[in-house]
Write an enzyme that holds these catalytic residues in place. Sequence first.
Site, mmCIF file in Angstrom:
data_model
loop_
_atom_site.group_PDB
_atom_site.id
_atom_site.type_symbol
_atom_site.label_atom_id
_atom_site.label_comp_id
_atom_site.label_asym_id
_atom_site.label_seq_id
_atom_site.Cartn_x
_atom_site.Cartn_y
_atom_site.Cartn_z
ATOM 1 C CB SER A 31 35.002 28.718 -16.237
ATOM 2 O OG SER A 31 34.763 28.719 -17.332
ATOM 3 N NE ARG A 35 38.660 24.854 -17.853
ATOM 4 C CZ ARG A 35 37.321 24.953 -17.883
ATOM 5 N NH1 ARG A 35 36.930 25.625 -17.329
ATOM 6 N NH2 ARG A 35 37.122 25.134 -19.144
ATOM 7 N N GLY A 103 26.734 21.174 -18.242
ATOM 8 C CA GLY A 103 27.593 20.776 -19.464
ATOM 9 C C GLY A 103 28.950 20.480 -19.569
ATOM 10 C CD GLN A 178 31.008 23.194 -21.887
ATOM 11 O OE1 GLN A 178 30.368 22.364 -22.633
ATOM 12 N NE2 GLN A 178 30.330 23.948 -21.399
ATOM 13 C CG ASP A 329 28.471 31.350 -20.602
ATOM 14 O OD1 ASP A 329 27.375 30.405 -22.183
ATOM 15 O OD2 ASP A 329 29.258 30.679 -20.170
ATOM 16 C CE LYS A 356 27.153 28.132 -24.394
ATOM 17 N NZ LYS A 356 28.508 27.139 -23.711
ATOM 18 N NE ARG A 360 22.461 30.017 -21.992
ATOM 19 C CZ ARG A 360 23.216 29.544 -21.079
ATOM 20 N NH1 ARG A 360 24.368 30.461 -21.393
ATOM 21 N NH2 ARG A 360 23.255 29.434 -19.961
ATOM 22 N NE ARG A 408 25.630 31.104 -18.808
ATOM 23 C CZ ARG A 408 25.893 32.288 -17.083
ATOM 24 N NH1 ARG A 408 26.171 33.073 -16.460
ATOM 25 N NH2 ARG A 408 27.444 30.688 -16.932
#
Length: 448
Positions: A31, A35, A103, A178, A329, A356, A360, A408
Amino acid sequence: MTHADPASVRPRRFAPQGPLKGRIRVPGDKSISHRSIMLGALAVGETRVTGLLEGEDVLATAAAMRAMGATVERTGEGAWTIHGVGVGALLQPKGPLDMGNSGTSTRLLMGLVASHPINVSFTGDDSLSKRPMNRVITPLSQMGASFDASEGGRLPLIVRGASPAVPITYTLPVASAQVKSAILLAGLNTPGKTTVIEPVPTRDHSERMLQGFGAELTVETREDGARVITVTGEAELKPQVIDVPGDPSSAAFFLVAALVTPGSDVMIENVGLNPTRAGLVEVLCQMGADITKCDERVVGGEPVADLHVRHSPLKGIVVDPAIAPSMIDEFPALFVAAALAEGTTTTSGLDELRVKESDRLSAMATALVAAGADVEERADGLVIKGTGGVPLAGTRPGFEVTTHLDHRIAMAMAIAGLASGDGVMIDDTRPIATSFPVFEAMLDGLVA
């Protein structure tokens, strides 16, 4: 992106190989890596980043910012420099932006583009193209951007930015960092004040980093617990020096691996423990995990610590749904821990996991049952009756875990394989490269 060629599928069986021992440092937080590149590209001057996650998702963000005028260069392992163009100065890319499987890249960049006078086409792989973008399209449309999307608000889609965009006050209908971030990024180049109200707090990396880059941003917490975040456009961002902490979502798999593998003793260095991301550690400790935070410190505004984890007998619990946004997550890893715990673990409030990289909830339920776990799938969570530490009974003959191009799922079931009787066959390990390219090598190193 590496997923595109079916001829290069890489299956692998993960089987018990004894205790995990040693010290590791997981790659940088995904993340924060995303950014740092985006905001560095909007600052005027040179931003320097160390510890950047060099997975496919973050590289997709880097390529996109290059295509819109920024200079983004790798200077060493995890070390990058970004020369930005300034807020409002993004250029029209010459072709579509390929987001691969990311995503985060897609939704945040849709926000950036929405308030710039450019038209941008976004494409992605099969997995990303199934993910809904309407939750971002709705608020950005209110700000004046327009969209040509595929059926269901999916990729490929075109964003036509508004100039000037219109500031809005938007209450998030579902907890999503998000969506919040996309609106705040659009607000950077929007005259006036753009406000996001989140009834349930989500990861706050965007707020911390926007403030670090010099944006005028305020955060207030109401009496009902909702957070009100306001950014003032038209912002002037100042370049920064950023040291990215280790990704807690990546550390999650090694935490669980050590907890469920007898005799294990592992130190995971430099893990980011932002309060909006540290839910898994809290939940595992509630289950009886032996996890010690060592050398707690603050790096670049983010709390960081080394985590010392030892094999522990775990007990099933009812996971408070209020903690879900701070570990959304990490649930695939938690499901594996629950499958090896004593008693029943119940999770709920996890509707977000259905949209996701894969569904999941369904994917993990199917995979764990095949590996020998007792799992009940519900609409918004899983109920898992653990084995009490007994290795999972083993998969059906010839069964392969279907990852659905989801990194994941692949990593969670790799960990399950370490605590199984006969191992777990993963249909394709390539998706792991989207977030954790060195996962297999690091896991093999701890076993060795």
